[in-house]
Design an enzyme around this catalytic site. Structure first.
Site, short mmCIF file in Angstrom:
data_model
loop_
_atom_site.label_atom_id
_atom_site.label_comp_id
_atom_site.label_asym_id
_atom_site.label_seq_id
_atom_site.Cartn_x
_atom_site.Cartn_y
_atom_site.Cartn_z
N ASP A 95 0.86 -1.18 0.00
CA ASP A 95 0.00 0.00 0.00
C ASP A 95 0.90 1.23 0.00
O ASP A 95 1.83 1.30 0.81
CB ASP A 95 -0.86 0.00 1.28
CG ASP A 95 -2.32 0.18 0.97
OD1 ASP A 95 -2.64 1.17 0.30
OD2 ASP A 95 -3.13 -0.66 1.38
N ASP A 126 -3.04 4.81 -2.38
CA ASP A 126 -4.12 5.32 -1.56
C ASP A 126 -4.40 6.79 -1.85
O ASP A 126 -3.47 7.59 -1.98
CB ASP A 126 -3.69 5.17 -0.08
CG ASP A 126 -4.76 5.59 0.90
OD1 ASP A 126 -5.77 4.89 0.98
OD2 ASP A 126 -4.57 6.61 1.59
N GLU A 186 -6.30 4.07 -6.16
CA GLU A 186 -7.59 4.31 -5.50
C GLU A 186 -7.98 5.72 -5.93
O GLU A 186 -7.53 6.70 -5.35
CB GLU A 186 -7.46 4.24 -3.97
CG GLU A 186 -8.81 4.46 -3.30
CD GLU A 186 -8.72 4.79 -1.80
OE1 GLU A 186 -9.65 4.42 -1.09
OE2 GLU A 186 -7.75 5.43 -1.37
N HIS A 204 -11.03 -3.23 2.55
CA HIS A 204 -10.94 -2.90 3.99
C HIS A 204 -11.77 -1.67 4.36
O HIS A 204 -11.91 -1.37 5.54
CB HIS A 204 -9.47 -2.65 4.35
CG HIS A 204 -8.89 -1.48 3.60
ND1 HIS A 204 -8.62 -1.55 2.25
CD2 HIS A 204 -8.59 -0.23 3.98
CE1 HIS A 204 -8.17 -0.37 1.84
NE2 HIS A 204 -8.14 0.45 2.87
N ASP A 205 -12.28 -0.94 3.36
CA ASP A 205 -13.07 0.27 3.63
C ASP A 205 -14.56 0.05 3.41
O ASP A 205 -15.34 0.99 3.45
CB ASP A 205 -12.64 1.41 2.68
CG ASP A 205 -11.33 2.05 3.10
OD1 ASP A 205 -10.98 1.98 4.29
OD2 ASP A 205 -10.66 2.63 2.23
#
Length: 559
Positions: A99, A201, A258, A333-334
């Protein structure tokens, strides 16, 4: 350098290490736990792991607040464990992506500490500081986690620092070339170690409107969403072009952006043949169930299977027009668990429905991403008090809901539906009290709807969600079908509203996918050819039609 797109045939599995496997019994998952399950991942056909953040962090936002980019947080293990993971994964033909969080750091990062300690430090220019003389914050922008985007600097009245997310996540100043060079060095250090690339991210937030002007409020709090002045702004391209040239291009690395809110017209710049990234996530339908992504306490959106279908095909069309590639996701995960989110009737949140949703997304053009626990059909939890939540965004949304006049019980219901903690409950390896994740109380309580939803039970059941994911992995890797499933064009099929159906066609080969996403049987025209995959045990047809059971998915090679 033009992207060779070597990664088109990958199957990616997102590991959320904190909740995957605890090997030292401190209640927190660790890198050794990931190593322990590499053979399990290989059995799913996984060829690449996306590892959620394991960097040193105070964990205010569960590792998305990094205090040292080049250190492993001790709760996950050591750099030696990380190196061992790389080696062991490689032995099994599995690559690793990390990430990359470069929009902000933790307020515990040495750069920020030095910036606070000395106003004349060069590190002050690594972040965004503003001084006002009227005792008010510089503008009325609202952070994504709620409240102002500005926090006053201790002992410096009238001086504020900027953060798009939590106050403990100060924003990096990408306008500063020295900061950018420091970031590029760090990125290349990891690529030199042998990682295959990054999931990136919050990348559309790097550029802000430098007028820092207030806008008319869009909420009762007198504030306006920061995304209106700090997401996808003109000039972002300069940063992303430079980032790519200075790092990813040199290593032919895979990059997954993302990239919330990218307009369809900008997609070619993001993922075209020379785009900033290899692919971006298709989030088009991930938030179909809520009215507002950042303020989900405001409640649910009404939607139908037909709208879901239209959204999927419309997003695929935009991606194709951009000459690009997409990362296909049901969960991350969100996000809450897809079975609880897209199957609204609790009685229908069954393994059959989990398999139907799996087939729906898995064979679309793009790279399938599986989030841990998705492959066994994990569901949302039910929590009864706010103290049982960990996620910073959930707690903020709860407070915002109360301020907006919701009763605590209503606010909790919304959280149970939508909290990011739903995806973060420990992985269910077996049916013991801590799910085989740990021998001690986990950092976050287990999910409470887990009857038969675990790896041990599902291994033994040929009709399980887990074994269906394995079958899909086999099909995608099968040399006879692989090219069509990777490069075949997408054709939407005319079917009833509650059915999602499409073909992938390459040359003479056609693969057809039919998914009934309703609790009623549905008729579709009978495809001729051989059955490759059936999510249920039987197949019903009459002279001209295939009759799909509720939540049945089938895949054919059609003549």
């Amino acid at each position: 350098m033009t992207n060779t797109r070597w990664w088109k045939g990958e199957i990616v599995y997102q590991v959320y290490p904190r909740s995957f496997q605890d090997t030292n019994n401190d209640g927190i998952g660790d890198l050794q736990g990931v190593i322990q399950h590499l053979d399990y991942l290989k059995s799913l056909g996984v060829t690449m792991i996306w590892l959620s953040p394991v960097y040193q962090s105070p964990m205010v936002d569960m590792g998305y607040d990094i205090s040292d980019y080049q250190a492993i947080d001790p709760q996950f293990g050591t750099m030696a464990d990380f190196d061992q993971l790389l080696v062991e994964a490689k032995k099994r033909g599995i690559k690793l992506i990390m990430d990359l969080v470069v929009n902000h750091t933790s307020d515990q990062h040495t750069w920020f500490k030095q910036a606070l300690a000395d106003p004349s430090s060069p590190y002050r220019k690594y972040y965004i500081f503003k001084k006002t003389t009227d005792g008010k914050v510089p503008n009325n922008w609202r952070s994504i986690f709620g409240g102002s985007t500005w926090t006053e600097v201790p002992n410096e009245p009238g001086t504020y620092y900027f953060h798009t997310f939590a106050p403990q996540q100060p924003e990096l100043n990408w306008e500063n070339p020295k900061l950018r060079q420091a970031i590029y060095q760090m990125i290349n250090w990891w690529l030199d170690k042998g990682i295959a690339g990054y999931r990136i991210d919050a990348i559309t937030h790097l550029k802000k409107d430098l007028d820092w002007a207030s806008l008319p409020p869009d909420g009762d709090d007198g504030l306006v969403a920061v995304t209106k002045k700090g997401q996808n702004r003109p000039g972002l391209n300069k940063f992303l072009d430079e980032l790519k040239a200075a790092t990813f291009d040199k290593y032919n690395a895979v990059t997954v952006g993302e990239a919330y809110g990218v307009p369809a017209g900008d997609l070619p710049q993001f993922i075209g043949p020379d785009g900033y990234f290899s692919m971006i996530f298709d989030f088009s339908y991930l938030n179909i169930d809520i009215a507002n992504v950042d303020e989900w306490y405001r409640g649910k959106a009404d939607w139908s299977i037909k709208e879901l279908k239209d959204t999927i095909f419309s997003a695929q069309k935009s991606i194709k027009q951009a000459g690009g590639w997409t990362a296909n996701v049901l969960e991350n995960h969100d996000q809450p668990r897809v079975l609880s989110k897209l199957i609204r009737n609790k009685a229908e949140q069954t393994p059959q429905a989990a398999k139907a949703l799996a087939a729906m997304y898995y064979f679309l053009p793009g790279v399938p991403f599986i989030y841990q626990g998705q492959e066994i059909g994990m569901k949302n939890f039910q929590r009864t008090k706010i103290s049982e939540f960990n996620d910073v965004s959930s707690i903020n949304n709860y407070q915002m809901a109360l301020k907006a006049g919701f009763q605590p019980q209503q606010a909790l219901e919304l959280l149970n539906d939508r909290s990011r903690d739903n995806a973060r409950t420990p992985m269910q390896w077996d049916n013991t009290s801590f799910g085989g994740f740990s021998r001690t109380q986990p950092w976050l309580s287990m999910g409470n709807d887990r009857q038969k939803i675990n790896v041990t039970d599902e291994n033994l059941d040929p009709t399980s969600v887990l074994n269906f994911y394995r079958a899909m992995g086999k099909l995608r890797h099968n040399p006879h079908y692989r090219s069509t499933l990777i490069d075949g064009k997408l054709i939407e099929l005319p079917v009833p509203d509650d059915v999602i159906a499409y073909q992938r066609q390459l040359g003479e080969q056609i693969i057809s996918v039919f998914v009934n996403l309703s609790a009623e049987s549905q008729k579709v025209s009978l495809p001729t050819g051989s059955l490759l995959l059936n999510s249920q045990t039987n197949l019903v047809q009459d002279a001209a039609n295939l009759i799909l059971h509720p939540y049945q998915a089938v895949v054919f090679e059609t003549d």
